[in-house]
Design an enzyme around this catalytic site. Structure first.
Site: not given
Lengths: 629, 250
Positions: A12, A16, A238, A299, A405
């Site tokens: 969710g 989603g 990162h 990055r 992702e």
């Protein structure tokens, strides 16, 4: 009466919830499964913003430039038609978020403001303070709640997805899931399933910026049932995460976009407070090595530069693994308004104020560019992805889709900042529309799938639970997870080596065996968190093997995947047209011929089986190497 | 050896009686309550040396943005992840939020927060999540500044815990849901359905249940000006009542 077609969505977060909206709007029933209340999903942790070309800053920004930056930033590894469509549809997507009530930061004229992000030269990132992911998720969450109140979406919160149920033709026809309170395992029929279960940063344990629920376990479960993983060796570190023993907390790239500078003292033994170190005694290494992009290089480039400064040059602050991210030269009122959320995190968790003192940061595992392999249908007329095609975001298991992702779609070998909220939202919308198309063409009746298919899968899952509950081994799951995190971040991390990777794969196999000899130390079967944790841990170890095997197989440097022994560096002080540069370009093109291909990992008897697929390069031919100097 | 000492209120399931247990872990600089609980769960042995079931609690982002890890710490409702051990008096007393049914140990069932958001219609009515090929109305930077404060509510439940009127036997929707109405009513197109939302909070369990104790605004981890929202809604409701009396609809 014909039963309405039903779709199960797992997860969710942004992906989603977007897919849930589009499936429900197409008139199909949605059952939405989540490990917890959907509003707490990891999307809320995204801070800096979301990219879309609005060109409201007089910089002649263009959708084409967004597409080029994304493809090049990803070292050309992403299939290009989906990226083209994503960049084209980004502004419309942002306007939809606005309509949903998302509080984007505004200019004096009341327009959405834009900020600069890494790997680009134009301001292209819309944002809501420094809590953009939270605001975007809440916008979609509200709309899902509205659909819920209309009876079109049902939520199953506190349920964990365990496996797919496949019919005789190996088409996905439902799932099994565990109620996290009662530990009851049940099967659920569905005409299609969308997996939107997010990232896998917990594979890197406490050395990750991810939420504790971002384990990748769900994706790894469908992988073992036949779904392919793609490009998992590409894991983004990162560059600017806060140090921490329990987790490393993200300090948004927006900090650099708004003018933050990264530096170390010239002398690592310098004992002065950072604010007392004069300019001439500081080394602004990003600005010095990359004068053109400076602090806003992508990055992967920034993380490797920090790695080099700390490990090769021995210049980490105080001899430790850390460098400074400095905002103290900026106007305090300005940064407070633009970055309040992250300043607050730093103050609360570190006890120092970044307005007055440089932050201490170091690279940390952040985002999986790779994930479940998903298809797309190319639109020949536009060169983009064909809207409404049932092939978009379909995995190789019919009836199973993936978005967000947990898929591998849009970022190639390295993701640009503020493209993740975009791909999560866009891919969710596309996947929802694709599933609606799939259902419209579906002939068979779900009720004809024999009941024993479901019962067998439930029994298999119950047996796994029982064996863990009965296990009286000597291993502690929490300690094992810690070991996994250390192993992955030190040996499958920013810098890689084949011998080290081979050793890591052996050690991961051993870790997997140990994870079967577990002691849960717990007798209460009500809301037993250790059981779910251990099952996730086992998946993370398997996933670690997929990542390591994919990394071992790819013998080159590309984006976030870096093997120093195979590095092609641009000869210093040479530029396009110079003979030395052109020689480099030729070598780079030869490398592309060998390695510009998608890694596919499928589950074999004894471990991951690696193969490759060509990349669709029909939008932007790879002629220009990445060059951020 | 320097230690960090905890007293934790345990409860095995929703129907069994609560009890207390004490734990100690070795002191380390920088611990927060979640990271300390992680040490305890790895090796759940009480101060008396008894091996017990690990403590169950809820957490996810560990950055104070998901709202999962609310609990009562030394008597105050807070996010456990952003509560640093060094700022607390010991033994540190951990209890579940008392306004929600306990699931187990420090985990509670907060589903009511989300059903109340439905009750007050905390959403913007849109035709659909598709592209309509035009922008939304502009918003002034001043209005944005005010709205943004409210949009950071993460449904953690701390304000409800602190509110004397909010309880498991009362209908009151609580400060966070009211603030959501304030936010939705300020949206350029959300205004169109202001009346429906105001009627929802003019009904039982709505704004009139607020006793003005002002506890909510003091405990909100995101410093959301909840009482300001409640004040603004009071004025909106007065106007709405007059409109309703005169039979005018918007």
């Amino acid at each position: 009466m014909k039963r309405p077609r039903k779709v199960i969505i797992i997860g969710g977060g942004l992906g989603g919830l977007w897919s849930a909206l589009r499936v429900a709007e197409a008139g199909f029933q949605v059952d939405l499964f989540s490990l917890f209340e959907v509003k707490r999903s990891h999307s809320v942790c995204a801070q800096g913003g979301i990219n879309a070309c609005f060109d409201t800053k007089g910089e002649r920004d263009s959708i084409w430039q967004h597409t080029v930056d994304t493809l090049k930033g990803g070292a050309y590894l992403a299939n290009q038609p989906p990226v083209k469509s994503m960049c084209e549809e980004a502004p419309g997507l942002i306007h939809t978020f606005e309509r949903m009530g998302v509080t984007f930061s505004r200019t004096a004229e009341g327009l959405m403001d834009l900020r600069l992000f890494g790997g680009v030269k134009n301001r292209r990132t819309v944002f809501a303070g420094a809590s953009t992911g939270q605001q975007l998720l809440y916008g979609v969450d509200q709309e899902v709640r509205r659909q819920e109140s209309l009876g079109r979406i049902r939520k199953f919160e506190w349920w964990e997805f365990l496996s797919l149920v496949l019919d005789g033709q190996d088409t996905c026809k439902g799932i099994t899931a565990m109620n996290l309170r009662t530990l009851e395992i049940k099967s659920f029929r569905a005409d299609a399933v969308i997996l939107a279960t997010g990232g896998m940063g917990q594979t890197y344990g406490h050395r990750s910026t991810n939420s504790t629920n971002s384990t990748g376990a769900a994706a790894c479960r469908v992988y073992q049932q036949g779904a392919w993983f793609a490009n998992t060796e590409f894991f983004q570190f990162h560059p600017t995460a806060m140090l921490g023993d329990d987790k490393t907390r993200l300090m948004s790239e927006a900090a650099r976009g708004e003018g933050g500078r990264i530096w170390v003292p010239q002398d690592p033994e310098d004992t002065r407070r950072p604010t007392e170190i004069p300019e001439q005694d500081r080394f602004y290494f990003l600005e010095s090595w990359f004068p053109s992009y400076g602090n806003t290089v992508p990055r992967d480039v920034a993380s490797r530069a920090i790695w080099r400064v700390v490990h090769e040059m021995g210049l980490g602050v105080g001899g430790e693994h850390k460098v400074y991210l400095d905002l103290t030269h900026l106007n305090p009122g300005f940064i407070e308004q633009r970055l309040h959320a992250i300043l607050d995190i730093y103050r609360k968790f570190h006890g120092a104020d970044p307005v007055h003192e440089p932050m201490e940061i170091y690279p940390s595992a952040h985002y999986a560019m790779g994930g479940l392999w998903v298809d797309f249908e190319k639109d020949v007329s536009s060169g983009g992805m064909k809207p409404g095609s049932q092939r978009n975001h379909a995995t190789n298991i019919p009836g199973l889709y993936a978005c967000g992702e947990c898929d591998y779609g849009y970022h190639g070998a390295n993701r640009l900042g503020a493209n993740s909220l975009l791909s999560a939202s866009f891919s969710g919308r596309v996947a929802g529309e694709a599933v609606a198309a799939y259902l419209k063409g579906l002939q068979d009746d779900l009720q004809t799938v024999p009941e024993y298919k479901y019962l067998n899968e439930v029994a298999r899952q119950q047996a796994i639970n029982q064996s863990l509950m009965d296990s009286r081994g000597e291993e502690n799951p929490y300690a094992l997870h810690h070991e996994l995190g250390e192993l992955m971040s030190s040996r499958v991390g920013v810098v890689r080596d084949n011998d080290v990777l081979r050793q890591a794969i052996d050690d991961l196999s051993e870790l997997e065996e140990r994870s079967l000899r577990i002691n849960l130390q717990e007798t209460n079967s009500w809301s037993n968190q250790g059981l779910a944790y251990t099952r996730q841990l086992q998946e993370m170890i398997r996933l670690g093997r997929v990542i390591a095997a994919s990394a071992l197989a790819r013998d080159e440097c590309r984006g976030a995947h870096y093997k120093p022994a195979l590095d092609l560096t641009i000869p210093e002080n040479t530029y396009p047209g110079d003979p030395a540069y052109e020689k480099y370009r030729e070598a780079w093109k030869r490398q592309n011929k060998d390695w510009l291909k998608t890694t596919i990992a499928s589950a074999g008897e004894t471990g991951p089986v690696i193969s490759y697929q060509p990349v669709d390069l029909s939008v932007l031919s790879p002629e220009e190497p990445r060059d951020y100097r | 050896m320097k230690t960090i000492d905890f007293q934790i209120r345990r409860q095995d399931d929703p129907y069994s009686p609560p009890y207390w247990q004490s734990f100690s872990i070795p002191y380390r600089n920088g611990h927060n309550v979640v990271s300390a609980l992680m040490i305890i769960r790895e090796n759940p042995i009480t101060q008396e040396g008894h091996h017990v079931d690990p403590v169950a609690w809820e957490f996810n982002c560990m950055e104070e943005v998901c709202g999962a890890c609310s609990m009562v710490i030394n008597g105050h409702p807070r996010q456990a992840c952003s509560t640093l051990v060094d700022t607390l008096e010991q033994p540190i007393r951990l209890e579940p939020l008392s306004k929600f049914p306990v699931i187990r140990d420090l985990m509670v069932d907060r589903s009511r927060i989300f059903s109340d958001l439905k009750k007050v219609r905390a959403w913007i009515e849109i035709d659909g999540a598709w592209d309509i090929h035009q922008g939304a109305p502009r918003v002034s930077p001043e209005a944005w500044k005010d709205n943004y404060l409210y949009s950071r509510c993460m449904s953690c439940g701390c304000c409800m815990e602190a509110c004397p009127q909010y309880g498991d036997t009362e209908d009151f929707v609580g400060p966070a849901s009211l603030a959501a109405v304030r936010l939705m009513n300020a949206h350029p197109t959300g205004q169109y359905h202001k009346t429906q939302r105001l009627h929802a909070i003019m009904a039982e369990g709505g704004l009139s249940d607020c006793g003005n104790a002002q506890n909510c605004v003091r405990v909100c981890p995101k410093e959301i000006p909840l009482t300001t929202a409640i004040g603004e809604l009071g004025r909106q409701i007065t106007l709405q009542m007059m409109k309703d009396l005169l039979g005018k609809s918007e």
